[in-house]
Design a protein around this motif. Sequence first.
Motif, PDB file in Angstrom:
ATOM      1  N   ASN A 131       0.840  -1.195   0.000  1.00 30.95           N
ATOM      2  CA  ASN A 131       0.000   0.000   0.000  1.00 30.95           C
ATOM      3  C   ASN A 131       0.876   1.246   0.000  1.00 30.95           C
ATOM      4  O   ASN A 131       1.486   1.590   1.011  1.00 30.95           O
ATOM      5  N   ASP A 132       0.911   1.934  -1.130  1.00 27.26           N
ATOM      6  CA  ASP A 132       1.753   3.124  -1.266  1.00 27.26           C
ATOM      7  C   ASP A 132       1.341   4.237  -0.304  1.00 27.26           C
ATOM      8  O   ASP A 132       2.137   5.109   0.021  1.00 27.26           O
ATOM      9  N   LYS A 133       0.110   4.194   0.159  1.00 27.50           N
ATOM     10  CA  LYS A 133      -0.380   5.214   1.085  1.00 27.50           C
ATOM     11  C   LYS A 133       0.468   5.276   2.347  1.00 27.50           C
ATOM     12  O   LYS A 133       0.640   6.346   2.947  1.00 27.50           O
ATOM     13  N   PHE A 134       1.034   4.124   2.741  1.00 27.43           N
ATOM     14  CA  PHE A 134       1.789   4.060   3.989  1.00 27.43           C
ATOM     15  C   PHE A 134       3.302   4.151   3.772  1.00 27.43           C
ATOM     16  O   PHE A 134       4.069   3.930   4.701  1.00 27.43           O
ATOM     17  N   ARG A 135       3.698   4.507   2.576  1.00 30.13           N
ATOM     18  CA  ARG A 135       5.120   4.603   2.255  1.00 30.13           C
ATOM     19  C   ARG A 135       5.806   5.615   3.166  1.00 30.13           C
ATOM     20  O   ARG A 135       5.480   6.805   3.169  1.00 30.13           O
ATOM     21  N   GLY A 136       6.742   5.143   3.995  1.00 28.97           N
ATOM     22  CA  GLY A 136       7.454   6.030   4.899  1.00 28.97           C
ATOM     23  C   GLY A 136       6.622   6.543   6.056  1.00 28.97           C
ATOM     24  O   GLY A 136       7.066   7.438   6.780  1.00 28.97           O
ATOM     25  N   LYS A 137       5.416   5.978   6.243  1.00 30.35           N
ATOM     26  CA  LYS A 137       4.514   6.482   7.283  1.00 30.35           C
ATOM     27  C   LYS A 137       4.139   5.408   8.298  1.00 30.35           C
ATOM     28  O   LYS A 137       3.096   5.475   8.930  1.00 30.35           O
ATOM     29  N   VAL A 138       4.998   4.404   8.412  1.00 26.97           N
ATOM     30  CA  VAL A 138       4.816   3.380   9.429  1.00 26.97           C
ATOM     31  C   VAL A 138       6.085   3.308  10.263  1.00 26.97           C
ATOM     32  O   VAL A 138       7.110   3.902   9.932  1.00 26.97           O
ATOM     33  N   GLY A 139       6.011   2.577  11.351  1.00 24.95           N
ATOM     34  CA  GLY A 139       7.182   2.406  12.203  1.00 24.95           C
ATOM     35  C   GLY A 139       7.088   1.105  12.958  1.00 24.95           C
ATOM     36  O   GLY A 139       6.133   0.342  12.823  1.00 24.95           O
ATOM     37  N   GLY A 140       8.113   0.827  13.769  1.00 27.77           N
ATOM     38  CA  GLY A 140       8.150  -0.408  14.538  1.00 27.77           C
ATOM     39  C   GLY A 140       9.430  -1.172  14.268  1.00 27.77           C
ATOM     40  O   GLY A 140      10.346  -0.681  13.581  1.00 27.77           O
ATOM     41  N   LEU A 141       9.494  -2.384  14.760  1.00 33.80           N
ATOM     42  CA  LEU A 141      10.694  -3.203  14.593  1.00 33.80           C
ATOM     43  C   LEU A 141      10.931  -3.602  13.141  1.00 33.80           C
ATOM     44  O   LEU A 141      12.048  -3.989  12.778  1.00 33.80           O
ATOM     45  N   LEU A 142       9.884  -3.496  12.294  1.00 34.46           N
ATOM     46  CA  LEU A 142      10.046  -3.829  10.871  1.00 34.46           C
ATOM     47  C   LEU A 142      10.374  -2.607  10.015  1.00 34.46           C
ATOM     48  O   LEU A 142      10.325  -2.680   8.782  1.00 34.46           O
ATOM     49  N   GLY A 143      10.716  -1.498  10.629  1.00 34.83           N
ATOM     50  CA  GLY A 143      11.155  -0.333   9.864  1.00 34.83           C
ATOM     51  C   GLY A 143      10.028   0.542   9.365  1.00 34.83           C
ATOM     52  O   GLY A 143       8.872   0.413   9.792  1.00 34.83           O
ATOM     53  N   ASN A 144      10.368   1.435   8.434  1.00 35.92           N
ATOM     54  CA  ASN A 144       9.397   2.464   8.026  1.00 35.92           C
ATOM     55  C   ASN A 144       8.933   2.378   6.574  1.00 35.92           C
ATOM     56  O   ASN A 144       8.284   3.280   6.081  1.00 35.92           O
ATOM     57  N   TYR A 145       9.290   1.289   5.849  1.00 33.02           N
ATOM     58  CA  TYR A 145       8.659   1.020   4.548  1.00 33.02           C
ATOM     59  C   TYR A 145       8.896   2.162   3.549  1.00 33.02           C
ATOM     60  O   TYR A 145       7.988   2.625   2.879  1.00 33.02           O
ATOM     61  N   ASP A 146      10.172   2.592   3.451  1.00 34.29           N
ATOM     62  CA  ASP A 146      10.473   3.678   2.513  1.00 34.29           C
ATOM     63  C   ASP A 146      11.561   3.301   1.520  1.00 34.29           C
ATOM     64  O   ASP A 146      12.156   4.164   0.878  1.00 34.29           O
ATOM     65  N   ASN A 147      11.843   1.994   1.404  1.00 37.82           N
ATOM     66  CA  ASN A 147      12.817   1.476   0.442  1.00 37.82           C
ATOM     67  C   ASN A 147      14.249   1.898   0.762  1.00 37.82           C
ATOM     68  O   ASN A 147      15.081   1.999  -0.119  1.00 37.82           O
ATOM     69  N   ASN A 148      14.526   2.138   2.028  1.00 32.37           N
ATOM     70  CA  ASN A 148      15.877   2.496   2.469  1.00 32.37           C
ATOM     71  C   ASN A 148      16.223   1.613   3.664  1.00 32.37           C
ATOM     72  O   ASN A 148      15.684   1.800   4.757  1.00 32.37           O
ATOM     73  N   LYS A 149      17.101   0.641   3.462  1.00 30.14           N
ATOM     74  CA  LYS A 149      17.390  -0.314   4.524  1.00 30.14           C
ATOM     75  C   LYS A 149      18.618   0.050   5.361  1.00 30.14           C
ATOM     76  O   LYS A 149      19.102  -0.770   6.143  1.00 30.14           O
ATOM     77  N   ALA A 150      19.097   1.253   5.220  1.00 34.77           N
ATOM     78  CA  ALA A 150      20.223   1.689   6.043  1.00 34.77           C
ATOM     79  C   ALA A 150      19.821   1.669   7.516  1.00 34.77           C
ATOM     80  O   ALA A 150      18.713   2.072   7.878  1.00 34.77           O
ATOM     81  N   LYS A 151      20.730   1.188   8.366  1.00 34.14           N
ATOM     82  CA  LYS A 151      20.428   1.099   9.788  1.00 34.14           C
ATOM     83  C   LYS A 151      20.088   2.475  10.367  1.00 34.14           C
ATOM     84  O   LYS A 151      19.225   2.602  11.239  1.00 34.14           O
ATOM     85  N   SER A 152      20.753   3.495   9.869  1.00 31.86           N
ATOM     86  CA  SER A 152      20.487   4.855  10.351  1.00 31.86           C
ATOM     87  C   SER A 152      19.076   5.312  10.016  1.00 31.86           C
ATOM     88  O   SER A 152      18.572   6.284  10.581  1.00 31.86           O
ATOM     89  N   ASN A 153      18.435   4.615   9.095  1.00 29.73           N
ATOM     90  CA  ASN A 153      17.057   4.934   8.722  1.00 29.73           C
ATOM     91  C   ASN A 153      16.068   3.970   9.378  1.00 29.73           C
ATOM     92  O   ASN A 153      15.035   4.391   9.906  1.00 29.73           O
ATOM     93  N   GLU A 154      16.380   2.672   9.368  1.00 28.05           N
ATOM     94  CA  GLU A 154      15.479   1.655   9.896  1.00 28.05           C
ATOM     95  C   GLU A 154      15.403   1.659  11.424  1.00 28.05           C
ATOM     96  O   GLU A 154      14.412   1.235  11.995  1.00 28.05           O
ATOM     97  N   PHE A 155      16.464   2.113  12.081  1.00 30.81           N
ATOM     98  CA  PHE A 155      16.478   2.123  13.544  1.00 30.81           C
ATOM     99  C   PHE A 155      15.847   3.404  14.107  1.00 30.81           C
ATOM    100  O   PHE A 155      16.247   3.914  15.150  1.00 30.81           O
ATOM    101  N   ARG A 156      14.831   3.892  13.440  1.00 28.24           N
ATOM    102  CA  ARG A 156      14.160   5.113  13.875  1.00 28.24           C
ATOM    103  C   ARG A 156      13.170   4.795  14.997  1.00 28.24           C
ATOM    104  O   ARG A 156      12.365   3.872  14.905  1.00 28.24           O
ATOM    105  N   LYS A 157      13.215   5.566  16.054  1.00 28.38           N
ATOM    106  CA  LYS A 157      12.338   5.378  17.209  1.00 28.38           C
ATOM    107  C   LYS A 157      11.051   6.197  17.025  1.00 28.38           C
ATOM    108  O   LYS A 157      10.959   7.011  16.096  1.00 28.38           O
ATOM    109  N   PRO A 158      10.052   6.009  17.870  1.00 27.04           N
ATOM    110  CA  PRO A 158       8.784   6.744  17.720  1.00 27.04           C
ATOM    111  C   PRO A 158       8.956   8.260  17.696  1.00 27.04           C
ATOM    112  O   PRO A 158       8.182   8.958  17.033  1.00 27.04           O
ATOM    113  N   ASP A 159       9.961   8.777  18.398  1.00 25.60           N
ATOM    114  CA  ASP A 159      10.171  10.226  18.419  1.00 25.60           C
ATOM    115  C   ASP A 159      11.065  10.699  17.270  1.00 25.60           C
ATOM    116  O   ASP A 159      11.502  11.845  17.242  1.00 25.60           O
ATOM    117  N   LYS A 160      11.335   9.795  16.310  1.00 26.56           N
ATOM    118  CA  LYS A 160      12.120  10.050  15.096  1.00 26.56           C
ATOM    119  C   LYS A 160      13.627  10.116  15.337  1.00 26.56           C
ATOM    120  O   LYS A 160      14.398  10.314  14.399  1.00 26.56           O
TER     121      LYS A 160
END
Length: 249
Positions: free
Chosen positions: A199-228
Amino acid sequence: MSVNRSYRYLGIVILVIGSITLSKTVAFGRRTQNNDHKISRHTDVDRRAIADHEFARTGTAIGDPEITTLDGLVYEVQGRSGCLYYILTDCGDEADCQNVVNPAFQVMVKFKQRSDINKPSSVICAVEIVVRVDDRQHTIQLNEDESVEVDGQFEPDSLVKDWVDIKHDKGNITVKIMEYNLKVSWTPKVYDLSVTLVNDKFRGKVGGLLGNYDNNKAKSNEFRKPDKSIATNAGDLAKAWRVPDSCKT
């Protein structure tokens, strides 16, 4: 005089034939234009389907557990036994997971010490999955004993409603949330969880242990916490995504 009349008749015949040919050509042109429109319209549909398929991503939590994010980062995490963790949650249009209002969905996992006699008791794995839909209007719970609860009621092996499709087959439980193209697949006996989002609607707009779904698997991006902010390690990340007041004492 007869010769002139013959030429006149010949001219009329040519004119009639030309008119018929022209009308057919125009009609054929109209049909061609209509067909082109139909082809273009179907092509657009196909392109939309392909585009949707391009956004299909699956994240997993396997074993004790090894996490693979939706975008492909692999890491290991040890959660606290008896606690729930957000493995994937809608963070809203502002991608603000800390202050999201009315989340479309939340997928949570409960970690617990593994009871297998052949494994060290210190190993933590996923033993329960909780899916909340439409700001907790619906709650699905997948239990370690393979039972399924929907809105507090135990359900049979399969369940189909307008908002959810649940299948139970040979130890594997699959939950599909129709509106959001979200699929959760859970095999409790082998501690195998997968979450698929298309669902493209949620692209980069999700979070959690599975990352943020923005096609960037860099740890500096995927290890984002709820407060960003960015977690320093997997333990820090897990702590940030622990569901408040969910730990059994």
